[in-house]
Write a protein that holds these residues in place. Structure first.
Motif: not given
Length: 132
Positions: A62-63, A68-69, A93-94, A99-102
């Motif tokens: 994950g890192r 994680i914003l 996503a690096v 950017i995604y939101e959920s």
């Protein structure tokens, strides 16, 4: 175990996560924890992992894969051995910079004051699209 104590344990997990306190997170988990998030061919952290080593593997993937914003738990719902957390997340996503939101639901199962299972549920489509 009572509902408030279970909520307290899970709340401590989110607090440790926000501080990036890995030892603090692992202290709240059973040594044979099952940690999972939905499979997705584009999300490298998807799948189920077991034990502290599996959690550390998930954390490292994950890192490297996303930033994680925002991770904002909004509501904690509990019964005698589990806590469901309803919240909102925003991630980047690096590799792609997308950017995604959920909204999310996290389910934690607790035995003997330790988290034995943690399962994430979120919009895997928008996450997958961010990683593509």
């Amino acid at each position: 175990m009572n509902n408030q104590a279970n909520i307290g344990i899970v709340g401590q997990l989110y607090e440790a996560f926000s501080r990036k306190d890995i030892a603090g997170m692992m202290a709240l988990m059973s040594e044979d924890i099952e940690w999972g998030e939905p499979e997705n061919p584009y999300n490298p952290a998807g799948g189920t992992r077991r034990g502290h080593a599996g959690f550390l593997e998930w954390l490292n993937i994950g890192r490297n894969a996303e930033e994680i914003l925002i991770l904002s738990p909004k509501r904690f719902l509990s019964d005698q051995d589990s806590v469901a957390v309803v919240g909102y997340m925003k991630c980047k996503a690096v590799k792609t910079g997308k950017i995604y939101e959920s909204d999310f639901v996290h389910l934690a199962v607790i035995e003997n004051n330790k988290i034995v299972k943690f399962q994430e549920f979120f919009d895997t489509y928008v996450a997958g699209e961010a990683f593509r």
